[in-house]
Design an enzyme around this catalytic site. Structure first.
Site, PDB file in Angstrom:
ATOM      1  N   CYS A  74       0.829  -1.210   0.000  1.00 61.90           N
ATOM      2  CA  CYS A  74       0.000   0.000   0.000  1.00 61.90           C
ATOM      3  C   CYS A  74       0.863   1.259   0.000  1.00 61.90           C
ATOM      4  CB  CYS A  74      -0.906   0.011   1.220  1.00 61.90           C
ATOM      5  SG  CYS A  74      -1.963   1.453   1.287  1.00 61.90           S
ATOM      6  N   CYS A  80      -0.526   5.489   7.596  1.00 65.56           N
ATOM      7  CA  CYS A  80      -1.902   5.089   7.872  1.00 65.56           C
ATOM      8  C   CYS A  80      -1.891   4.052   8.989  1.00 65.56           C
ATOM      9  CB  CYS A  80      -2.516   4.495   6.611  1.00 65.56           C
ATOM     10  SG  CYS A  80      -4.174   3.841   6.854  1.00 65.56           S
ATOM     11  N   CYS A  83      -3.142  -1.006   7.918  1.00 61.66           N
ATOM     12  CA  CYS A  83      -2.560  -2.344   7.714  1.00 61.66           C
ATOM     13  C   CYS A  83      -1.095  -2.299   8.101  1.00 61.66           C
ATOM     14  CB  CYS A  83      -2.732  -2.778   6.260  1.00 61.66           C
ATOM     15  SG  CYS A  83      -4.438  -2.720   5.709  1.00 61.66           S
ATOM     16  N   CYS A 183      -7.384   2.501  -0.925  1.00 58.16           N
ATOM     17  CA  CYS A 183      -7.391   1.662   0.270  1.00 58.16           C
ATOM     18  C   CYS A 183      -7.671   0.236  -0.175  1.00 58.16           C
ATOM     19  CB  CYS A 183      -8.447   2.142   1.251  1.00 58.16           C
ATOM     20  SG  CYS A 183      -8.541   1.072   2.707  1.00 58.16           S
ATOM     21  N   TYR A 335     -23.170 -11.256  25.519  1.00 60.72           N
ATOM     22  CA  TYR A 335     -22.536 -10.169  24.740  1.00 60.72           C
ATOM     23  C   TYR A 335     -22.881 -10.421  23.262  1.00 60.72           C
ATOM     24  CZ  TYR A 335     -19.560  -9.816  28.957  1.00 60.72           C
ATOM     25  OH  TYR A 335     -19.072  -9.711  30.242  1.00 60.72           O
ATOM     26  N   GLU A 356     -27.409  -8.612  25.625  1.00 62.82           N
ATOM     27  CA  GLU A 356     -26.535  -7.561  25.092  1.00 62.82           C
ATOM     28  C   GLU A 356     -26.915  -6.227  25.730  1.00 62.82           C
ATOM     29  OE1 GLU A 356     -24.029  -6.769  22.801  1.00 62.82           O
ATOM     30  OE2 GLU A 356     -24.580  -4.675  23.148  1.00 62.82           O
ATOM     31  N   ASP A 405     -18.853 -13.743  24.370  1.00 61.63           N
ATOM     32  CA  ASP A 405     -18.013 -13.002  23.412  1.00 61.63           C
ATOM     33  C   ASP A 405     -17.842 -11.569  23.903  1.00 61.63           C
ATOM     34  OD1 ASP A 405     -16.700 -12.031  21.179  1.00 61.63           O
ATOM     35  OD2 ASP A 405     -18.430 -12.141  19.847  1.00 61.63           O
ATOM     36  N   CYS A 432     -11.552 -11.232  21.747  1.00 65.18           N
ATOM     37  CA  CYS A 432     -10.727 -10.416  20.863  1.00 65.18           C
ATOM     38  C   CYS A 432      -9.494  -9.930  21.620  1.00 65.18           C
ATOM     39  CB  CYS A 432     -11.527  -9.243  20.302  1.00 65.18           C
ATOM     40  SG  CYS A 432     -12.316  -8.260  21.561  1.00 65.18           S
TER      41      CYS A 432
END
Ligand code: SAH
Length: 477
Positions: A74, A80, A83, A183, A335, A356, A405, A432
């Site tokens: 890129c 940026c 990535c 992008c 969640y 949630e 989650d 995550c």
């Protein structure tokens, strides 16, 4: 008094990956976490933290580049925030993510852990995002390389020119926006929409938002491209200039007839968040349809949906497999967001109960249940730690499987204790953030055994990791 510059350590050989994009070098027994370098680089590091046995800093000079490095694809790489890992081949990124999860899991010394299953890589490593949000700025941010090539006036003020920009924020700064020309995160016509809109706006003399003075017309641009081909655009404006808004909407409608939902939103607040704003439908339908695992999901301009649809299907498939469903189970989806995991597993469950915090997400979940003619999934709004008490579980059925989650912070300890008390035979923990997941697994270890671990890469070329863990109740046949 001038602040003393932080010390620089010279010629450090970076030799391992740590976590969160940082790699490790060792100097005289001290561990140095280095940002901006990869294993194999030899660098000078300016320290930002310097403790007794560890330090942290940024690579500021390269003496040798790692043989692992590849040429970033890129043109915006390096400035940026998108990535950041493209200097590593995808296979290496996966290897380091796998190692990071392994390290985090190993920290849980007290638990017996199974060997990690191999990380599930993303089939697509570019154009994998279904949603991007761009920012307009009255003043483009120039890189040092750009400034170096600029012709500065010999006399008069030497300030940088004010050129409007449409693109992404420089990571960590609210007022620095770089102009994005191409992008690689979203398929066309995403770039075409952004670039043509920028040209059109400039040619018409429309103002770009000035974040310092809080004025200007064009503020944000959201583009959502679904796997079904549905294309949603929401243009956010800082002023209610009806004539200009109409002109911009007509430009988008006629230039891009494939836009299936065209919205604009007037946001005069100091922040960009749209949760309390009202998008106006200018053209097309009020929602986009996303498809995942044969199920359909309505997505509005403010709805949340997993950003990498195809890889979310992989994540959910692993989650479903770990849940060991036969069709007779009462499954809790904690969640649950807009209910996508619960809906995904509903055909193999007796009943699904989702919880949630965000009310609008629960409204979306209910719509999605109706859209897919699902009769056995029910969704409730509220804080999981408050909602999931014993009576709630008794009312809706003793859990056979709990899928959880949570956000990056992990689970509330109260919920962990509630799960321990409910003794569901199987728990599937989707995370995550493997660090907080490891902490929670340790607590769950009181009654549960970890029986499977599989990392998933949802975001190629970034440092983000998703990790799915299966837990079984100890002593349960
Ligand atoms: N499982 C969903 C979303 C996971 S993201 C999916 O796959 O799409 C984590 C979700 O937890 C978010 O939707 C967030 O709003 C919700 N959340 C955060 N804190 C919460 C809490 N205390 N109680 C209930 N939900 C919470």
């Amino acid at each position: 008094m001038r602040k003393k510059k932080n010390p620089v350590l010279e010629q450090l050989a970076v030799n391992a990956y740590a976590a969160g994009g940082k790699s490790i070098a060792k100097v005289e027994g001290k561990v140095v976490f280095v940002e901006g370098a990869v294993p194999g680089d030899v660098v000078d590091v300016r320290l930002s933290k310097n403790k007794k046995d560890w330090a942290e800093g940024k690579a500021i000079r390269f003496h040798a580049y790692s043989p692992e490095r590849v040429t970033p694809f890129c043109e915006h790489f390096g400035i940026c925030g998108g990535c950041k890992w493209q200097m590593l081949p995808y296979e290496k990124q996966l290897q380091y993510k796998q190692e990071e999860v392994e390290q985090q899991m190993k920290r849980i010394g007290k638990l017996n852990l199974p060997a990690l299953m191999p990380i599930a890589g993303s089939a697509e490593t570019t154009q994998y995002r279904n949603k991007l949000e761009f920012t307009f700025s009255s003043k483009k941010y120039f890189t040092e390389a750009e400034i170096a090539t600029m012709e500065m006036p010999e006399e008069g003020p030497r300030g940088l020119p004010s050129i409007p920009a449409l693109g992404f924020h420089v990571p960590g700064s609210f007022d620095k926006v770089i102009d994005i020309r191409q992008c690689h995160l979203q398929a066309e016509p995403s770039n075409a929409i952004r670039n043509q809109l920028r040209e059109h706006a400039l040619s018409q003399g429309y103002s770009f938002y000035d974040i310092r003075n809080h004025n200007g017309l064009l503020r944000n641009l959201m583009i959502r491209l679904c796997t079904t081909g549905d294309l949603m655009v929401n243009l956010v404006l800082g002023e209610e200039d009806k004539k200009a808004i109409n002109g911009l909407m007509e430009f988008l409608r006629t230039s891009f007839p494939q836009i299936s939902s065209l919205f604009y939103t007037v946001n005069r607040k100091f922040n960009d968040s749209l949760h309390d704003q009202s998008p106006v439908l200018y053209h097309g339908k009020a929602f986009a349809i996303e498809e995942l695992g044969g199920k359909r999901f309505k997505v509005g301009p403010k709805s949340f949906f997993q950003t990498n649809t195809k890889q979310a299907e992989v994540l959910y498939s692993i989650t479903k497999e770990f849940a060991l469903l036969t069709g007779n189970e009462v499954v809790y989806d904690l969640y649950c967001g807009t209910g996508s995991i619960g809906i995904f597993v509903s055909d193999k469950a007796k009943k699904v109960i989702g919880v949630e915090l965000i009310e609008e997400a629960i409204e979306d979940a209910k719509e999605n249940v109706a859209l897919n003619n699902i009769a056995n999934a029910h969704f409730f709004a509220g804080d999981v730690a408050a909602v999931c008490h014993e009576e709630f579980f008794i009312e809706h059925g003793k859990p056979d499987v709990i899928i959880t989650d949570p956000p990056r912070a992990g689970m509330h300890e109260k919920l962990v204790n509630q799960i321990l008390a409910m003794r569901a035979p199987v728990v599937v923990y989707v995370s995550c953030n493997p660090a907080t997941q490891a902490r929670d697994l340790q607590l769950l270890g009181e009654a549960y055994e970890v029986t499977a671990i599989r990392p998933v890469d949802m975001f190629p070329h970034t440092h983000h990791i998703e990790n799915v863990v299966q837990l079984k109740l100890k002593g349960n046949p």
